[in-house]
Design an enzyme around this catalytic site. Structure first.
Site, PDB file in Angstrom:
ATOM      1  N   LYS A 189       0.890  -1.173   0.000  1.00 21.51           N
ATOM      2  CA  LYS A 189       0.000   0.000   0.000  1.00 21.51           C
ATOM      3  C   LYS A 189       0.919   1.212   0.000  1.00 21.51           C
ATOM      4  CE  LYS A 189      -4.047   1.977   0.242  1.00 21.51           C
ATOM      5  NZ  LYS A 189      -4.954   1.979  -0.929  1.00 21.51           N
ATOM      6  N   ASP A 250      -7.627 -15.038   3.804  1.00 18.05           N
ATOM      7  CA  ASP A 250      -9.006 -15.401   4.161  1.00 18.05           C
ATOM      8  C   ASP A 250      -9.898 -15.301   2.926  1.00 18.05           C
ATOM      9  OD1 ASP A 250      -8.340 -15.777   6.837  1.00 18.05           O
ATOM     10  OD2 ASP A 250     -10.203 -14.870   7.533  1.00 18.05           O
TER      11      ASP A 250
END
Ligand code: GGG
Length: 354
Positions: A189, A250
């Site tokens: 990021k 996930d």
């Protein structure tokens, strides 16, 4: 006959249900491949915390160190804050044994439905490689004016050139040995985090230069999350920081049909210390004690352990047995739309394993 000593921490909730099933499969593999497992059970976790005020005893790391590997179930209890269970057991083990590579494969088995309409069995086949010892999980920070209206909390990420370099290199080596798309995707990021993630990007470029045969891609974590859904078939090896890759894995776990199928390995690739194998899922208190948790993520993690111990054929055997059960589709736990119990699914795997 070779004996492997395996430290077993079943932990909490469904961890205590899936670990005995993985042991059954490992025992059967051992018979077939002429090895033995000496399992050493450590009853650490929430019950230990209720009794002693700690998730594991002071000398825990010394007890684990001589073992060849560690098999872990799950940690977490509804009556204990999650930061206590995680920081009291799982994270100290990962750090003490410098298990810097957390490997989380995402493979859509034939016969299993992805929540996405398009991908069919085999179409999704990638691995999330998570930096596992530093980054956002460094536990550097503190509270000021605790419990006051002006309370402040700081949580500092720690990114080192050494830490980034070794995990990125691990990802490239994995792409080479997997020999599939030979593509490494780096996730950061760096538009918002102008120091740590910029360092990550620079190190990624340096290492990438040493692997001209491997295609590369750099994505911001938000774009990566989107592209996991939009084009999961395009990924091969995805490398990211401790937090980003945890979250992304996930997503990848659910893309392959269930958290109950997501296996993982916490590796010390240099083999100085025991590596640890665990399902990605947690203690799942909502279904604990009902005998319906999917044991396959833990069984597949046991397969990853066999591979790490140099038992590649035995590892492939376990994976094939799981694949056969899933392809047949008759014996499944409720997370995969079935009505079978945890034990019945393991029985089916054992039958295929022969
Ligand atoms: N199967 C291990 C487990 O219980 N994981 C739950 C968890 O909260 N893991 C956090 C992490 O891997 O960072």
């Amino acid at each position: 006959m070779k004996t492997f000593t395996i430290a077993v921490i079943a932990g909490d909730g469904v961890g205590t249900e899936v670990i005995p099933q993985a042991k059954r499969v490992l025992e059967q593999s051992a018979k077939k491949y002429d090895i033995t497992f000496a399992f050493e059970d450590f009853n650490w976790g929430a019950e230990h915390y209720f009794r002693w005020g700690k998730m594991m005893p002071a000398g825990a790391i010394d007890l684990l160190q001589p073992c060849d590997a560690i098999l872990l179930g799950a940690v977490g209890h509804p009556e204990i804050a999650d930061h206590i269970t995680l920081n009291g057991l799982l994270l100290p083990i990962r750090r003490a044994f410098d298990q810097y590579a957390n490997v989380r494969p995402a493979y859509l088995y034939p016969g299993v439905d992805s929540p996405l309409a398009r991908p069919k069995g085999g179409d999704i086949d990638f691995v999330v490689v998570r930096e596992n010892t530093e980054g956002e999980y460094a536990q550097v920070g503190g509270f000021v004016y605790q419990q006051q209206p002006e309370e402040i909390a700081t949580q500092t990420s720690v990114f080192t050139r050494r830490g980034i370099e070794r995990i990125v290199r691990f990802a490239f080596e994995l792409a080479v040995t997997r020999n599939k798309k030979k593509r490494v995707t780096s996730v950061t990021k760096s538009n918002a985090q102008g120091y740590s993630m910029v360092l990550w990007d620079r190190v990624f470029e340096d290492v990438a230069g040493q692997y001209p045969q491997v295609e590369t891609e750099s994505l911001l974590v938000d774009a990566a999350a989107m592209n996991f859904i939009r084009r999961p078939e395009s990924f091969d090896v995805v490398v990211g920081s401790n937090l980003f890759a945890d979250i992304l894995s996930d997503i990848s776990a659910i893309l392959i049909g269930s958290m109950g199928l997501a296996a993982s390995a916490n590796l010390d690739p240099l083999r100085r210390f025991p590596s640890m194998f665990e399902p990605v899922h947690g203690s799942a208190p909502d279904i604990a004690g009902q005998g319906i948790v999917n044991p396959l993520a833990t069984i597949l993690s046991g397969g990853m352990m066999l591979d790490h111990l140099g038992m590649g054929d035995a590892a492939r055997d376990v994976e094939s047995a799981v694949a056969a059960v899933l392809a047949e589709g008759k014996v499944r736990t409720p997370d995969l739309g079935g009505h079978s119990s945890t034990e019945e699914v393991t029985d089916a795997v054992l039958e295929k394993l022969g």
